[in-house]
Design a protein around this motif. Sequence first.
Motif, PDB file in Angstrom:
ATOM      1  N   ALA A  66       0.825  -1.215   0.000  1.00 34.01           N
ATOM      2  CA  ALA A  66       0.000   0.000   0.000  1.00 34.01           C
ATOM      3  C   ALA A  66       0.853   1.257   0.000  1.00 34.01           C
ATOM      4  CB  ALA A  66      -0.932   0.000   1.211  1.00 34.01           C
ATOM      5  N   ARG A  67       2.064   1.179   0.523  1.00 42.82           N
ATOM      6  CA  ARG A  67       2.933   2.353   0.612  1.00 42.82           C
ATOM      7  C   ARG A  67       3.744   2.590  -0.646  1.00 42.82           C
ATOM      8  NH1 ARG A  67       5.312   2.043   6.855  1.00 42.82           N
ATOM      9  NH2 ARG A  67       3.350   2.666   7.879  1.00 42.82           N
ATOM     10  N   THR A  68       3.778   1.634  -1.549  1.00 50.28           N
ATOM     11  CA  THR A  68       4.525   1.841  -2.789  1.00 50.28           C
ATOM     12  C   THR A  68       3.731   2.735  -3.731  1.00 50.28           C
ATOM     13  OG1 THR A  68       3.570  -0.154  -3.792  1.00 50.28           O
ATOM     14  CG2 THR A  68       5.666  -0.395  -2.640  1.00 50.28           C
ATOM     15  N   ARG A  69       4.434   3.595  -4.443  1.00 53.37           N
ATOM     16  CA  ARG A  69       3.768   4.539  -5.340  1.00 53.37           C
ATOM     17  C   ARG A  69       3.825   4.092  -6.800  1.00 53.37           C
ATOM     18  NH1 ARG A  69       2.282   8.990  -2.710  1.00 53.37           N
ATOM     19  NH2 ARG A  69       3.251   9.436  -0.698  1.00 53.37           N
ATOM     20  N   VAL A  79       7.839  -6.380  -4.019  1.00 59.76           N
ATOM     21  CA  VAL A  79       6.834  -6.048  -3.011  1.00 59.76           C
ATOM     22  C   VAL A  79       5.489  -6.661  -3.379  1.00 59.76           C
ATOM     23  CG1 VAL A  79       5.600  -4.170  -1.862  1.00 59.76           C
ATOM     24  CG2 VAL A  79       8.028  -3.926  -2.396  1.00 59.76           C
ATOM     25  N   TYR A  80       5.102  -6.504  -4.648  1.00 64.12           N
ATOM     26  CA  TYR A  80       3.806  -7.022  -5.089  1.00 64.12           C
ATOM     27  C   TYR A  80       3.731  -8.539  -4.934  1.00 64.12           C
ATOM     28  CZ  TYR A  80      -0.006  -8.420  -8.160  1.00 64.12           C
ATOM     29  OH  TYR A  80      -1.144  -9.002  -8.663  1.00 64.12           O
ATOM     30  N   GLU A  83      -6.010  -2.474 -14.155  1.00 64.74           N
ATOM     31  CA  GLU A  83      -5.121  -1.364 -14.501  1.00 64.74           C
ATOM     32  C   GLU A  83      -5.561  -0.043 -13.876  1.00 64.74           C
ATOM     33  OE1 GLU A  83      -7.791  -2.040 -18.183  1.00 64.74           O
ATOM     34  OE2 GLU A  83      -6.715  -3.234 -16.683  1.00 64.74           O
ATOM     35  N   THR A  84      -6.779   0.001 -13.334  1.00 63.99           N
ATOM     36  CA  THR A  84      -7.259   1.219 -12.666  1.00 63.99           C
ATOM     37  C   THR A  84      -6.930   1.222 -11.178  1.00 63.99           C
ATOM     38  OG1 THR A  84      -9.446   0.295 -12.128  1.00 63.99           O
ATOM     39  CG2 THR A  84      -9.185   1.326 -14.298  1.00 63.99           C
ATOM     40  N   VAL A  85      -6.327   0.137 -10.682  1.00 66.53           N
ATOM     41  CA  VAL A  85      -6.001   0.033  -9.256  1.00 66.53           C
ATOM     42  C   VAL A  85      -4.705   0.790  -8.992  1.00 66.53           C
ATOM     43  CG1 VAL A  85      -5.466  -1.521  -7.346  1.00 66.53           C
ATOM     44  CG2 VAL A  85      -7.161  -2.177  -9.062  1.00 66.53           C
ATOM     45  N   THR A  86      -4.822   1.950  -8.395  1.00 69.04           N
ATOM     46  CA  THR A  86      -3.659   2.792  -8.151  1.00 69.04           C
ATOM     47  C   THR A  86      -3.556   3.227  -6.697  1.00 69.04           C
ATOM     48  OG1 THR A  86      -4.960   4.720  -8.818  1.00 69.04           O
ATOM     49  CG2 THR A  86      -3.593   3.675 -10.517  1.00 69.04           C
ATOM     50  N   GLY A  87      -4.258   2.540  -5.812  1.00 66.06           N
ATOM     51  CA  GLY A  87      -4.206   2.881  -4.397  1.00 66.06           C
ATOM     52  C   GLY A  87      -5.582   3.180  -3.843  1.00 66.06           C
TER      53      GLY A  87
END
Length: 244
Positions: free
Chosen positions: A48-51, A57-58, A112-116
């Motif tokens: 969650a903290r990765t930008r 990490v994934y 692809e819309t999952v950005t946080g």
Amino acid sequence: MTAVFWIVKILTTGMGETTSDYLARTLGPIPAVGSAALLLTAALIAQARTRHYVPAVYWTAVIMVSVFGTMAADIAHVALGVPYTASATAFAATLALLFLLWHRMEGTLATETVTGGRREAFYWSTVMAAFALGTAIGDLTSATLDWGYLPSGLLFTALITLPALTHRLPGLSPVLTFWWAYILTRPLGACFADWAGVSHNRGGLNLGTGPVSLTLTVAITATVTWLNTTNSTRRHTPQTPART
């Protein structure tokens, strides 16, 4: 999604299955579940903290979801006595509800819309439910229906090829075919991993869950290390504009 993504995904599902069995047997169910829950929480916080996309990490998060999701399905069956038919139905209903809420609140299920934020919370909740459902389905066919691990693995291999063969058909949603394949990677990898690890009298190759887990971990680590290197090179290399 590339072929490498699906290869690593299947490897993580097999590794999660045998690692879960190994830890539950060596540590005991309660310490194993507690340890897996802590590691899963740490992995999801790091993700969650990765930008941006960081393969190490994934995929660490995916591995821990695989291990913990397997334990959730197994505990429901072994400790609570819930039949795999009931747990598979419950996990399927949970997954359907998550899809419904996700689509109603965000308007799409496309990864692809999952950005946080909220979308990432929906994504990882869905992944967890998909792993648990896949575990229950795999155990249902191989154990409850007594089809065996190898025949079950071959069945899921055939089923997972359907999206690859039909994804270009007119009107067929690529989001639907993605999640169909994503869910099936779980029983596919788990059945083949179990087949390799369990004893001969259970229809397996008797290689042991520990050695199978170690082998899969090495394969995953090597592939993710390569992905990390490739991803880092792409981020630091100027991109040539596409020609038109």
